[in-house]
Motif scaffolding. Structure first.
Motif, PDB file in Angstrom:
ATOM      1  N   PRO A   1       0.806  -1.231   0.000  1.00  0.00           N
ATOM      2  CA  PRO A   1       0.000   0.000   0.000  1.00  0.00           C
ATOM      3  C   PRO A   1       0.834   1.274   0.000  1.00  0.00           C
ATOM      4  O   PRO A   1       0.338   2.330  -0.393  1.00  0.00           O
ATOM      5  CB  PRO A   1      -0.827  -0.129   1.288  1.00  0.00           C
ATOM      6  N   SER A   2       2.095   1.178   0.427  1.00  0.00           N
ATOM      7  CA  SER A   2       2.931   2.375   0.419  1.00  0.00           C
ATOM      8  C   SER A   2       3.486   2.669  -0.973  1.00  0.00           C
ATOM      9  O   SER A   2       3.991   3.766  -1.224  1.00  0.00           O
ATOM     10  CB  SER A   2       4.085   2.220   1.407  1.00  0.00           C
ATOM     11  N   LEU A   3       3.400   1.693  -1.879  1.00  0.00           N
ATOM     12  CA  LEU A   3       3.923   1.857  -3.232  1.00  0.00           C
ATOM     13  C   LEU A   3       2.838   1.832  -4.304  1.00  0.00           C
ATOM     14  O   LEU A   3       2.973   2.467  -5.347  1.00  0.00           O
ATOM     15  CB  LEU A   3       4.940   0.754  -3.551  1.00  0.00           C
ATOM     16  N   HIS A   4       1.777   1.070  -4.059  1.00  0.00           N
ATOM     17  CA  HIS A   4       0.773   0.831  -5.090  1.00  0.00           C
ATOM     18  C   HIS A   4      -0.504   1.631  -4.849  1.00  0.00           C
ATOM     19  O   HIS A   4      -0.875   1.889  -3.702  1.00  0.00           O
ATOM     20  CB  HIS A   4       0.426  -0.661  -5.146  1.00  0.00           C
ATOM     21  N   CYS A   5      -1.151   1.986  -5.956  1.00  0.00           N
ATOM     22  CA  CYS A   5      -2.468   2.608  -5.886  1.00  0.00           C
ATOM     23  C   CYS A   5      -3.463   1.670  -6.557  1.00  0.00           C
ATOM     24  O   CYS A   5      -3.101   0.600  -7.066  1.00  0.00           O
ATOM     25  CB  CYS A   5      -2.468   3.980  -6.544  1.00  0.00           C
ATOM     26  N   ALA A   6      -4.736   2.060  -6.569  1.00  0.00           N
ATOM     27  CA  ALA A   6      -5.783   1.187  -7.101  1.00  0.00           C
ATOM     28  C   ALA A   6      -5.554   0.854  -8.569  1.00  0.00           C
ATOM     29  O   ALA A   6      -5.872  -0.244  -9.018  1.00  0.00           O
ATOM     30  CB  ALA A   6      -7.151   1.827  -6.894  1.00  0.00           C
ATOM     31  N   ARG A   7      -5.010   1.795  -9.320  1.00  0.00           N
ATOM     32  CA  ARG A   7      -4.766   1.509 -10.739  1.00  0.00           C
ATOM     33  C   ARG A   7      -3.685   0.454 -10.930  1.00  0.00           C
ATOM     34  O   ARG A   7      -3.655  -0.245 -11.930  1.00  0.00           O
ATOM     35  CB  ARG A   7      -4.379   2.798 -11.466  1.00  0.00           C
ATOM     36  N   ASP A   8      -2.813   0.328  -9.937  1.00  0.00           N
ATOM     37  CA  ASP A   8      -1.749  -0.679 -10.007  1.00  0.00           C
ATOM     38  C   ASP A   8      -2.270  -2.075  -9.694  1.00  0.00           C
ATOM     39  O   ASP A   8      -1.935  -3.043 -10.383  1.00  0.00           O
ATOM     40  CB  ASP A   8      -0.625  -0.351  -9.016  1.00  0.00           C
TER      41      ASP A   8
END
Length: 352
Positions: A105-112
């Motif tokens: 969660p510290s690197l990825h967003c929902a689009r990822d």
């Protein structure tokens, strides 16, 4: 009220011999074909993972409470000393069709990785990929003791040791037809035969016949409820709110706010998993400001408001900032659910 594309209304209209919506009737042959193929796929043998597999799915297209149940299961497993890992397809995300990706969660967003994966990763390690077999192998290599699938009930890739079907009591199975004539993902009889148990969420007449059918088939029925956390409920009671949602059944979210005593001054509905644009958020923020209201949405929608993992980049901080409304699932008889899980784990591990 803002409205964008949603599942057709005739899906949820009860049918009788003298009252059959034209589109549903016209699409019925396609529904029969789709259902036959889906039922055949469900009966195929899948890969037997080295770990027990618990699958949370639903009978129909749209939201029924799969992700809240998956989260509740993982919490119970952790308390029992297990190390659960979630397997998610990451619908519509960049990672969906790639090699399994561990969500950060510290690197990825929902689009990822998808909105659901971000919520799951708050509770337990989460892998995203349409290749559930590869994900299962990777989770085992990283020390998982049990796998929890959020969706994937109709996908035969993995053999499943516990299959929990979530049903929204207020929606049931609609007109009882398969896609595209109705909301069913596969024929009801095939899905009930495949299920280990049904989890009925909330109350409502549409689920009554389904509960009876499940009990005739010898399938356990677990009663569950979805509720806003007490702290958030107190914060929203008697407050003016402008609500928006891009989930399977937005009206269910709006009804929940109404039951809390919030004063709903406007709503906006978007398709499930909708990818919000800056213009969408600006319109919603202005609408809330014009109505002197708090802008509220679901947790699934909130994680889709960011273009990066560092914050809601699309949100104008000068206007009303969206507030995520967290919900939790509870079951009426926790011991019954724990017993279902324990039996499945014992069988999967050869200790039955």
């Amino acid at each position: 009220m803002i409205r964008l594309r949603q599942p057709p209304a005739f899906w949820w209209q009860a049918e009788s011999r003298g009252k059959r919506p034209i589109l549903s009737f016209a699409l019925a042959p396609l529904g029969l074909l789709y259902g036959a193929i889906a039922g055949w796929r469900m009966r195929r043998s899948g890969f037997k993972a080295a770990l027990p597999v618990i699958c949370v799915g639903n009978l129909v297209v749209g939201g029924a409470g799969k992700t809240p149940l998956a989260l509740a299961l993982a919490k119970r497993l952790i308390v029992a000393g297990e190390t659960p890992w979630f397997l998610s397809r990451g619908y519509g995300s960049a990672a969906e069709h790639g090699a399994p990706l561990i969500v950060d969660p510290s690197l990825h967003c929902a689009r990822d990785v998808g909105d659901e994966a971000l919520l799951l990763a708050r509770v337990a390690p989460t892998l995203v990929s349409a290749d559930r077999v590869a994900s299962a192998r990777l989770a085992a290599e990283h020390g998982a003791s049990v796998l929890v699938l959020d969706d994937g009930l109709q996908n035969p890739a993995l053999e499943k040791d516990l299959k929990l079907i979530v049903v929204d009591a207020g929606a049931g199975i609609g007109n009882g037809r398969c896609l595209p004539a109705g909301p069913l993902r596969a024929p009801l009889s095939d899905q009930l035969d495949f299920a280990s148990a049904l989890v009925i969420v909330g109350e409502g007449a549409p689920a009554a016949g389904l509960i009876e059918a499940a009990r005739r088939a010898g399938k356990p029925v677990v009663l569950a409820q979805l509720a806003v956390t007490s702290a958030m409920a107190a914060q929203l009671a008697h407050r003016r709110v402008y609500a928006f949602a891009g989930i399977g059944r937005p009206n269910k979210f709006f009804a929940t706010l109404d039951e809390l005593g919030a004063e709903i001054v406007g709503t906006a509905s978007f398709p499930d998993h909708y990818a919000y644009r800056r213009a969408d958020i600006a319109t919603l923020q202005r609408a809330a400001r014009e109505r002197d209201a708090r802008l509220v949405t679901t947790e699934k929608d909130f994680v889709r408001l960011s273009l990066s993992a560092n914050g809601p980049a699309m949100v104008d901080p000068v206007l009303p900032v969206p507030l995520a409304v967290p919900i939790e699932m509870t079951v009426s008889d926790p011991a019954e659910l724990d017993a279902l899980i324990a039996r499945a784990l014992r069988r999967a591990r050869g200790n039955s």
